[in-house]
Design an enzyme around this catalytic site. Structure first.
Site: not given
Ligand code: SAH
Length: 224
Positions: A68
């Site tokens: 993000s």
């Molecule tokens: N905060 C993270 C952003 C990751 S993007 C960072 O700073 O790196 C959002 C993430 O949510 C993705 O990796 C995706 O795989 C995950 N995601 C989507 N649906 C999900 C679910 N039901 N449970 C857990 N993770 C999920």
């Protein structure tokens, strides 16, 4: 990056990023700003993108996901109003960057990431960086994490069609949950839910764009 560039260059860039978060993006919580000045975001992005680690933008990571944008990490964290005593649940740990920010500001973080590969890498990275108050697993976070509930705060870093019901039930009364809610990939609104003795209080904090929250209480899995 010039030859002979050192970690100090990253520190300087990080300080510039934090100065911009405060001056241009209106982040006010001093604890959040101090934490973002410490956590090395460049350690969480792919090697080829390290030079861009302190620009204010999302960046691609493995499994088609993104790390993000620093502003949104700061904003969501600020909206949780953490004081250091909390047990936090994070959904969508991705690289573990947001997890590291939360773990620096709260007592304990339980984190869930849907992609096993990302979860494995995040765990390795976070322990290498010395975090000892994080428990991170692979799984569907829309169901919450029953074993450790109730949580003082919950952060969802992926966009869902609605606030997953299990997350509200696993939140303490008085606790706060921050999540992007809206259509898939667009028209999402950063939403804060505060659990009241009866019902919930909903506040909206403007538009945002996140990858989809996929799971039992999110969007259905993509058709291949
Ligand atoms: N905060 C993270 C952003 C990751 S993007 C960072 O700073 O790196 C959002 C993430 O949510 C993705 O990796 C995706 O795989 C995950 N995601 C989507 N649906 C999900 C679910 N039901 N449970 C857990 N993770 C999920």
């Amino acid at each position: 990056m010039p030859p002979g560039a050192t970690r100090d260059d990253m520190t300087i860039r990080r300080e510039q990023m934090v100065a911009a978060l405060s001056a241009e993006f209106g982040i006010k919580d001093v604890r959040v700003l101090e934490t973002m000045a410490k956590v090395p975001r460049h350690r969480f992005v792919p090697d080829a993108l390290k030079a861009q680690a302190y620009r204010d933008g999302a960046l691609p990571i493995a499994s088609g996901q993104t790390i993000s944008q620093p502003f949104i990490v700061a904003r969501m964290t600020e909206l949780l109003e953490l004081d250091g005593s909390e047990k936090v649940l994070e959904i969508g740990a991705g690289t573990g960057y947001q997890t590291a920010i939360l773990a620096s500001l709260a007592r304990k973080v339980f984190a869930i990431e849907r992609h096993e590969g990302l979860a494995r890498e995040a765990n390795a990275r976070l322990s290498e960086l010395g975090f000892r108050n994080i428990t991170l697993k692979a799984g569907d976070g829309t169901k919450g994490w029953e074993a450790y509930q109730p949580y003082d705060a919950i952060l969802v870093a992926a966009g869902g069609p609605k606030v997953p019901e299990p997350l509200i039930s696993q939140l303490k009364t008085g606790g706060k949950l921050v999540i992007p809610v809206g259509e898939k990939g667009e028209n999402q609104v950063l939403t804060r839910v505060t659990k009241m003795p009866t019902g919930v209080k909903i506040e909206e904090f403007g538009p945002c764009t996140f990858v989809p929250l996929i799971g039992d209480h999110g969007w259905p899995e993509e058709q291949k």
